[in-house]
Scaffold this motif. Structure first.
Motif, PDB file in Angstrom:
ATOM      1  N   MET A  21       0.804  -1.298  -0.128  1.00  0.00           N
ATOM      2  CA  MET A  21       0.097   0.012  -0.137  1.00  0.00           C
ATOM      3  C   MET A  21       0.946   1.328  -0.174  1.00  0.00           C
ATOM      4  SD  MET A  21      -3.072  -0.962  -0.542  1.00  0.00           S
ATOM      5  CE  MET A  21      -3.612   0.650  -0.090  1.00  0.00           C
ATOM      6  N   ARG A  22       1.926   1.133   0.858  1.00  0.00           N
ATOM      7  CA  ARG A  22       2.742   2.346   0.755  1.00  0.00           C
ATOM      8  C   ARG A  22       3.060   2.572  -0.479  1.00  0.00           C
ATOM      9  NH1 ARG A  22       5.122   0.604   5.688  1.00  0.00           N
ATOM     10  NH2 ARG A  22       6.779  -0.575   4.663  1.00  0.00           N
ATOM     11  N   THR A  23       3.887   1.579  -1.101  1.00  0.00           N
ATOM     12  CA  THR A  23       4.523   1.635  -2.528  1.00  0.00           C
ATOM     13  C   THR A  23       3.391   2.392  -3.449  1.00  0.00           C
ATOM     14  OG1 THR A  23       5.716  -0.049  -1.960  1.00  0.00           O
ATOM     15  CG2 THR A  23       6.142   0.534  -4.202  1.00  0.00           C
ATOM     16  N   TRP A  24       2.148   1.553  -3.534  1.00  0.00           N
ATOM     17  CA  TRP A  24       1.074   2.241  -4.307  1.00  0.00           C
ATOM     18  C   TRP A  24       0.790   3.633  -4.269  1.00  0.00           C
ATOM     19  CZ3 TRP A  24      -0.990   1.350  -8.684  1.00  0.00           C
ATOM     20  CH2 TRP A  24      -2.321   1.857  -9.058  1.00  0.00           C
ATOM     21  N   ARG A  26       2.812   5.853  -3.146  1.00  0.00           N
ATOM     22  CA  ARG A  26       3.963   6.827  -3.586  1.00  0.00           C
ATOM     23  C   ARG A  26       3.955   6.527  -5.183  1.00  0.00           C
ATOM     24  NH1 ARG A  26       9.588   4.325  -2.233  1.00  0.00           N
ATOM     25  NH2 ARG A  26      10.840   5.512  -3.944  1.00  0.00           N
ATOM     26  N   LEU A  27       3.862   5.538  -5.686  1.00  0.00           N
ATOM     27  CA  LEU A  27       3.322   5.594  -7.208  1.00  0.00           C
ATOM     28  C   LEU A  27       2.497   6.429  -7.678  1.00  0.00           C
ATOM     29  CD1 LEU A  27       4.833   3.707  -9.593  1.00  0.00           C
ATOM     30  CD2 LEU A  27       2.557   2.316  -9.216  1.00  0.00           C
ATOM     31  N   GLN A  28       1.273   6.591  -7.226  1.00  0.00           N
ATOM     32  CA  GLN A  28       0.475   7.462  -7.474  1.00  0.00           C
ATOM     33  C   GLN A  28       0.859   8.876  -7.661  1.00  0.00           C
ATOM     34  OE1 GLN A  28      -1.599   5.348  -8.926  1.00  0.00           O
ATOM     35  NE2 GLN A  28      -3.443   6.127  -8.202  1.00  0.00           N
ATOM     36  N   SER A  30       4.110   9.782  -7.718  1.00  0.00           N
ATOM     37  CA  SER A  30       5.234   9.923  -8.699  1.00  0.00           C
ATOM     38  C   SER A  30       4.667  10.236 -10.192  1.00  0.00           C
ATOM     39  CB  SER A  30       6.096   8.682  -8.642  1.00  0.00           C
ATOM     40  OG  SER A  30       6.760   8.566  -7.389  1.00  0.00           O
ATOM     41  N   ARG A  31       3.459   9.234 -10.093  1.00  0.00           N
ATOM     42  CA  ARG A  31       3.030   9.406 -11.695  1.00  0.00           C
ATOM     43  C   ARG A  31       2.237  10.676 -12.192  1.00  0.00           C
ATOM     44  NH1 ARG A  31      -0.073   4.923 -13.385  1.00  0.00           N
ATOM     45  NH2 ARG A  31       1.030   5.183 -15.625  1.00  0.00           N
ATOM     46  N   ARG A  32       1.741  11.336 -10.871  1.00  0.00           N
ATOM     47  CA  ARG A  32       1.157  12.874 -10.936  1.00  0.00           C
ATOM     48  C   ARG A  32       2.331  13.648 -11.377  1.00  0.00           C
ATOM     49  NH1 ARG A  32      -2.649  13.080  -5.849  1.00  0.00           N
ATOM     50  NH2 ARG A  32      -3.809  11.243  -6.603  1.00  0.00           N
ATOM     51  N   GLU A 195      -4.947   4.866  -1.712  1.00  0.00           N
ATOM     52  CA  GLU A 195      -4.597   4.550  -3.153  1.00  0.00           C
ATOM     53  C   GLU A 195      -4.860   6.017  -3.941  1.00  0.00           C
ATOM     54  OE1 GLU A 195      -6.781   0.221  -3.846  1.00  0.00           O
ATOM     55  OE2 GLU A 195      -7.746   1.987  -4.157  1.00  0.00           O
ATOM     56  N   LEU A 196      -5.278   6.902  -3.391  1.00  0.00           N
ATOM     57  CA  LEU A 196      -5.647   8.010  -4.182  1.00  0.00           C
ATOM     58  C   LEU A 196      -4.324   8.843  -4.204  1.00  0.00           C
ATOM     59  CD1 LEU A 196      -9.359   9.170  -3.709  1.00  0.00           C
ATOM     60  CD2 LEU A 196      -8.202   8.161  -5.758  1.00  0.00           C
TER      61      LEU A 196
END
Lengths: 222, 197
Positions: A21-24, A26-28, A30-32, A195-196
């Motif tokens: 969940m932490r990585t998700w 963070r990924l969100q 980064s992608r923004r 997630e958001l």
């Protein structure tokens, strides 16, 4: 002692939900920040450097014209006390309402003295998220928790891209856990908020809240 | 400001085939991306944290892996092979980290706090088994990076030889050579069951 193959059969295989969940989250984020990096990566980097250089020039020019950066808010975030690690419901709702709407993020342009001021200011665009959060806060004040939960859920359902939505989901999760005793729903709200890609300062409190409600997930049969 | 893509995140059934998810993710459908991530992130974090001996470093690697994977999904020839493809991205990032760590160690700078294999073992494992894991960990650290990765993927993770080769981006023959070289050193120090078929 002979080690079996594959050796991982001797190693811990507990699910890494927290890391996932932490990585998700963070990924969100980064992608923004960096939405696309196509095949012309070098070109993109060169473009970014040019943009950065331009931005530095603009910032330098703006600084000579007067302060425009909102450092007060940044300092206020940095100076958050430990108690902020578990913000109260009212704090969350107030944060959601006072947070700027997406269209209010830009620094207003410098006034141009040569051009005449417009006769009437155009009406600001309607802000349904603010209205929903106001109504939710009102419902909480009246102890009408189901209505408050419905309003906050509406924010999450219809405005998932709004920067205030993770905060609204945090408040919704707290309502579900503490006032409505629906811990499984609370876990889902906290998970969705993560997630958001919430603000950095909300990530740890959200994780703590999720950890608090998660053990009961199997018990309440939802 | 409704966003249909975001709103459907929880509506995709878990049983959707990987190939369909990849095709939908190529069209930037966030629900498909989310499901792809949920399907493979735990596995990738587990594998990379054993390769790197650090969960924190593994999180960094998996973050970068999915960042790259979602950007380059169009380059994936067989959408059903998403896991192998993502693993190859992750292994290439792990390789860079291990080489950098080795270089920094060589100049006297320890890079990250690591969790040796014996500390990652299951609860209730015998003292003897933990001891063997500690020796294995020490021997693996001495191996050249490629041999260490090849042997670990094959005999710690249990990946097939073809998948190890694909993950390393090497031929099957080269991969077998790496594994054999590592096996010679490891078997001189650690008691291991016979090789996998």
């Amino acid at each position: 002692m002979t080690l079996p193959r594959p050796v991982k059969t001797l190693l811990s295989d507990t699910p890494r939900d927290a890391a996932v969940m932490r990585t998700w989250a963070r990924l969100q984020r980064s992608r923004r920040v960096a939405p696309a990096r196509g095949s012309g990566f070098g070109l993109a980097v060169a473009g970014l450097c040019s943009v950065a250089a331009g931005a530095l020039l603009v910032v330098g020019w703006q600084r000579t014209q007067g302060p425009t950066l909102d450092t007060t808010r940044a300092l206020a975030v940095m100076a958050l006390p430990d108690s902020a690690a578990r913000p109260s419901l009212n704090t969350l709702l107030a944060q959601g309402r006072t947070a700027p709407a997406p269209h209010a993020h830009l620094v207003p342009p410098m006034p141009r003295p040569a051009t005449p001021a417009p006769v009437a200011e155009p009406a600001p665009p309607p802000d349904p998220v603010h209205a929903l959060l106001e109504s939710a806060a009102e419902a909480v004040r009246e102890a009408d928790y189901p209505r408050a939960a419905t309003l906050l859920a509406e924010v999450a359902e219809h405005h998932p891209e709004d920067p205030r939505t993770p905060t609204a989901l945090f408040a919704l999760g707290r309502l579900q856990a503490e006032n409505l005793h629906r811990r499984a729903d609370a876990a889902r709200s906290f998970t969705r908020a993560l997630e958001l890609g919430p603000e950095e300062r909300l990530v740890v409190p959200l994780w703590r809240a999720l950890e608090e409600v998660r053990p009961a997930r199997a018990d309440d049969g939802r | 400001m409704p966003s249909p893509a975001r709103a459907t995140v929880t509506r995709l059934p878990e049983g959707v085939p990987t190939a369909s998810l990849v095709l939908r993710a190529r069209a930037r459908e966030s629900a498909a991306e989310s499901l792809l991530y949920r399907r493979y992130a735990d596995d990738l974090i587990s594998v990379t944290s054993r390769l790197l001996r650090s969960t924190a470093a593994a999180e960094d690697v998996v973050h970068d892996t999915f960042l790259v994977a979602f950007e380059r999904l169009g380059q994936l020839r067989d959408p059903a092979q998403f896991r192998a493809w993502a693993l190859s991205i992750a292994v290439s990032l792990v390789r860079k980290r291990l080489r950098r760590a080795r270089l920094l160690q060589w100049v006297g700078l320890d890079t990250l706090h690591t969790e040796p294999l014996e500390l990652q073992s299951r609860d209730g494992l015998s003292v003897e088994a933990r001891g063997e894991l500690a020796v294995l960990d020490a021997v693996l650290k001495k191996l050249p990076t490629e041999q260490r990765l090849a042997w670990s993927l094959r005999h710690v993770e249990g990946e097939k030889l073809e998948e190890v080769a694909a993950s390393l981006g090497k031929s099957l023959a080269t991969t077998k050579r790496y594994i054999a070289a590592a096996e010679r050193l490891i078997s001189a120090h650690v008691n291991l069951s016979p090789e996998l078929p």
